[in-house]
Design a protein around this motif. Structure first.
Motif, PDB file in Angstrom:
ATOM      1  N   ASN A 202     -86.024  30.129  38.878  1.00 35.04           N
ATOM      2  CA  ASN A 202     -87.211  29.272  38.979  1.00 35.04           C
ATOM      3  C   ASN A 202     -87.885  29.371  40.341  1.00 35.04           C
ATOM      4  N   THR A 203     -87.232  30.016  41.296  1.00 36.93           N
ATOM      5  CA  THR A 203     -87.841  30.159  42.610  1.00 36.93           C
ATOM      6  C   THR A 203     -88.975  31.173  42.548  1.00 36.93           C
ATOM      7  N   GLN A 204     -89.951  30.995  43.404  1.00 31.35           N
ATOM      8  CA  GLN A 204     -91.141  31.838  43.383  1.00 31.35           C
ATOM      9  C   GLN A 204     -90.807  33.310  43.632  1.00 31.35           C
ATOM     10  N   GLY A 205     -89.798  33.583  44.431  1.00 32.93           N
ATOM     11  CA  GLY A 205     -89.470  34.956  44.782  1.00 32.93           C
ATOM     12  C   GLY A 205     -88.969  35.805  43.634  1.00 32.93           C
ATOM     13  N   PHE A 206     -88.561  35.188  42.518  1.00 29.24           N
ATOM     14  CA  PHE A 206     -88.009  35.939  41.405  1.00 29.24           C
ATOM     15  C   PHE A 206     -89.015  36.937  40.823  1.00 29.24           C
ATOM     16  N   ALA A 207     -90.276  36.671  40.986  1.00 31.03           N
ATOM     17  CA  ALA A 207     -91.307  37.540  40.405  1.00 31.03           C
ATOM     18  C   ALA A 207     -91.658  38.727  41.297  1.00 31.03           C
ATOM     19  N   ASN A 208     -91.012  38.838  42.456  1.00 27.84           N
ATOM     20  CA  ASN A 208     -91.441  39.832  43.447  1.00 27.84           C
ATOM     21  C   ASN A 208     -90.548  41.076  43.501  1.00 27.84           C
ATOM     22  N   ILE A 242     -70.085  26.194  29.505  1.00 28.38           N
ATOM     23  CA  ILE A 242     -69.677  27.595  29.456  1.00 28.38           C
ATOM     24  C   ILE A 242     -70.252  28.333  30.657  1.00 28.38           C
ATOM     25  N   ASP A 243     -69.724  29.526  30.934  1.00 26.39           N
ATOM     26  CA  ASP A 243     -70.097  30.217  32.164  1.00 26.39           C
ATOM     27  C   ASP A 243     -70.916  31.478  31.928  1.00 26.39           C
ATOM     28  N   SER A 244     -71.431  31.677  30.700  1.00 25.60           N
ATOM     29  CA  SER A 244     -72.225  32.884  30.470  1.00 25.60           C
ATOM     30  C   SER A 244     -73.181  32.679  29.306  1.00 25.60           C
ATOM     31  N   LEU A 245     -74.210  33.522  29.283  1.00 26.12           N
ATOM     32  CA  LEU A 245     -75.184  33.535  28.198  1.00 26.12           C
ATOM     33  C   LEU A 245     -75.106  34.863  27.462  1.00 26.12           C
ATOM     34  N   ASN A 246     -75.489  34.861  26.203  1.00 28.32           N
ATOM     35  CA  ASN A 246     -75.678  36.102  25.469  1.00 28.32           C
ATOM     36  C   ASN A 246     -76.687  36.964  26.213  1.00 28.32           C
ATOM     37  N   LEU A 247     -76.476  38.286  26.217  1.00 28.86           N
ATOM     38  CA  LEU A 247     -77.351  39.191  26.967  1.00 28.86           C
ATOM     39  C   LEU A 247     -78.814  39.040  26.561  1.00 28.86           C
ATOM     40  N   ALA A 248     -79.086  39.057  25.267  1.00 26.37           N
ATOM     41  CA  ALA A 248     -80.472  38.945  24.814  1.00 26.37           C
ATOM     42  C   ALA A 248     -81.079  37.618  25.251  1.00 26.37           C
ATOM     43  N   SER A 249     -80.304  36.541  25.177  1.00 28.07           N
ATOM     44  CA  SER A 249     -80.814  35.231  25.605  1.00 28.07           C
ATOM     45  C   SER A 249     -81.151  35.244  27.091  1.00 28.07           C
ATOM     46  N   ALA A 250     -80.278  35.840  27.895  1.00 31.52           N
ATOM     47  CA  ALA A 250     -80.518  35.903  29.340  1.00 31.52           C
ATOM     48  C   ALA A 250     -81.779  36.694  29.660  1.00 31.52           C
ATOM     49  N   VAL A 251     -81.927  37.865  29.020  1.00 33.87           N
ATOM     50  CA  VAL A 251     -83.123  38.674  29.261  1.00 33.87           C
ATOM     51  C   VAL A 251     -84.367  37.914  28.816  1.00 33.87           C
ATOM     52  N   ASN A 252     -84.302  37.272  27.663  1.00 34.69           N
ATOM     53  CA  ASN A 252     -85.466  36.573  27.136  1.00 34.69           C
ATOM     54  C   ASN A 252     -85.906  35.436  28.048  1.00 34.69           C
ATOM     55  N   ILE A 253     -84.945  34.688  28.598  1.00 37.85           N
ATOM     56  CA  ILE A 253     -85.285  33.594  29.517  1.00 37.85           C
ATOM     57  C   ILE A 253     -85.941  34.145  30.766  1.00 37.85           C
ATOM     58  N   CYS A 254     -85.407  35.237  31.286  1.00 36.96           N
ATOM     59  CA  CYS A 254     -85.974  35.835  32.493  1.00 36.96           C
ATOM     60  C   CYS A 254     -87.368  36.400  32.232  1.00 36.96           C
ATOM     61  N   VAL A 255     -87.558  37.023  31.093  1.00 37.00           N
ATOM     62  CA  VAL A 255     -88.867  37.577  30.749  1.00 37.00           C
ATOM     63  C   VAL A 255     -89.892  36.459  30.615  1.00 37.00           C
ATOM     64  N   TYR A 256     -89.480  35.363  30.010  1.00 38.64           N
ATOM     65  CA  TYR A 256     -90.398  34.205  29.925  1.00 38.64           C
ATOM     66  C   TYR A 256     -90.766  33.709  31.320  1.00 38.64           C
ATOM     67  N   GLN A 257     -89.751  33.584  32.174  1.00 38.11           N
ATOM     68  CA  GLN A 257     -90.007  33.107  33.538  1.00 38.11           C
ATOM     69  C   GLN A 257     -90.974  34.033  34.277  1.00 38.11           C
ATOM     70  N   LEU A 258     -90.861  35.329  34.053  1.00 36.84           N
ATOM     71  CA  LEU A 258     -91.742  36.297  34.711  1.00 36.84           C
ATOM     72  C   LEU A 258     -93.156  36.284  34.122  1.00 36.84           C
ATOM     73  N   SER A 259     -93.309  35.679  32.971  1.00 35.74           N
ATOM     74  CA  SER A 259     -94.600  35.711  32.282  1.00 35.74           C
ATOM     75  C   SER A 259     -95.422  34.445  32.463  1.00 35.74           C
ATOM     76  N   VAL A 260     -94.810  33.365  32.976  1.00 32.54           N
ATOM     77  CA  VAL A 260     -95.545  32.110  33.120  1.00 32.54           C
ATOM     78  C   VAL A 260     -96.277  32.071  34.447  1.00 32.54           C
TER      79      VAL A 260
END
Length: 260
Positions: A202-208, A242-260
């Motif tokens: 969620n930090t601004q630097g993630f998109a850079n 739990i301490d992990s996410l499914n790979l597809a779920s993790a990628v999808n959350i990150c892709v959404y974050q990069l797109s907003v």
């Protein structure tokens, strides 16, 4: 191509040998048509037209009229239901299968090169699950402006399970195959990856960053490789047990974050 050879295209070694893969079902064929026509329009040259002409559509009698109304240059071949059942890898075939030429130079869509400035790059290291890869492709196609790189020893994106899970997204996302992890540094400077101890996405630097690295479902990205990159760790904040996410779920959350 003989039908006996078309059946072999369900196996990776024959896809590589014969140069084709299979796409099954009405929705996927319509997505294929849309992608091919768009590509031919944007890059109107002999090579792309040849690719369009080289798609063969096998249909049962029930789908003859449907196929004939497609705005496409696909070659249409009518076969009986028994032959369709032999070609299909599903229990209840729809009656439509396309034989599609494999792309050249280890690329699915687009030129094999550094992404355009507006494209973000997602790298998957040895992803194994067809459903995960198909789901990731679908999300990248939904948000747009993403390029996908697949490492050696990843699941074959032309696997019928991947193609179905992508719901046709595989035709719309630029993908490069057999991209070694050690070769990334020649194209990109800044890398981001996921780790529980990293900063929040969620930090601004993630998109850079130039390239976002995601590892194998069980092992993640090799730590020894990360030490050779300018790579920063990020995490997806969570409050569960739990301490992990499914790979597809993790990628999808990150892709959404990069797109907003």
């Amino acid at each position: 191509m003989k039908l006996d050879d078309v059946k072999k295209l369900h196996q990776k070694k024959y896809r590589a040998q014969l140069g084709y893969y299979l796409v099954e079902g009405e929705h996927l064929v319509l997505e294929l048509q849309k992608a091919e026509l768009r590509r031919a329009k944007l890059q109107a040259n002999v090579k792309n037209q040849a690719h369009l002409n080289d798609v063969t559509l096998y249909v049962t009698e029930e789908y003859q009229d449907w196929a004939s109304q497609l705005n496409t240059q696909f070659t249409i071949v009518t076969i009986n239901k028994k032959q369709m059942a032999q070609l299909s890898d599903t229990k209840t075939p729809q009656g439509i299968i396309a034989r599609v030429p494999m792309p050249s130079n280890n690329q699915i869509n687009g030129e094999k090169a550094i992404p355009e400035q507006h494209q973000r790059c997602i790298y998957l290291h040895e992803v194994q699950d067809p459903g995960n890869l198909g789901t990731i492709l679908r999300s990248l196609a939904w948000f747009g402006n993403f390029r996908l790189l697949l490492s050696p020893n990843s699941v074959d994106p032309f696997n019928s399970k991947v193609v179905r899970a992508s719901m046709g997204a595989i035709f719309h996302v630029p993908v490069e195959l057999e991209v070694g992890l050690s070769n990334l540094a020649t194209h990109f400077k800044k890398f981001a990856y996921l780790d529980l101890q990293g900063n929040s996405i969620n930090t601004q630097g993630f998109a850079n960053y130039d390239c976002y690295l995601f590892g194998n479902e069980a092992r993640g990205v090799p730590l020894e490789a990360l030490s050779t990159f300018d790579a920063d760790a990020f995490t997806i904040p969570g409050s569960g047990s739990i301490d992990s996410l499914n790979l597809a779920s993790a990628v999808n959350i990150c892709v959404y974050q990069l797109s907003v």
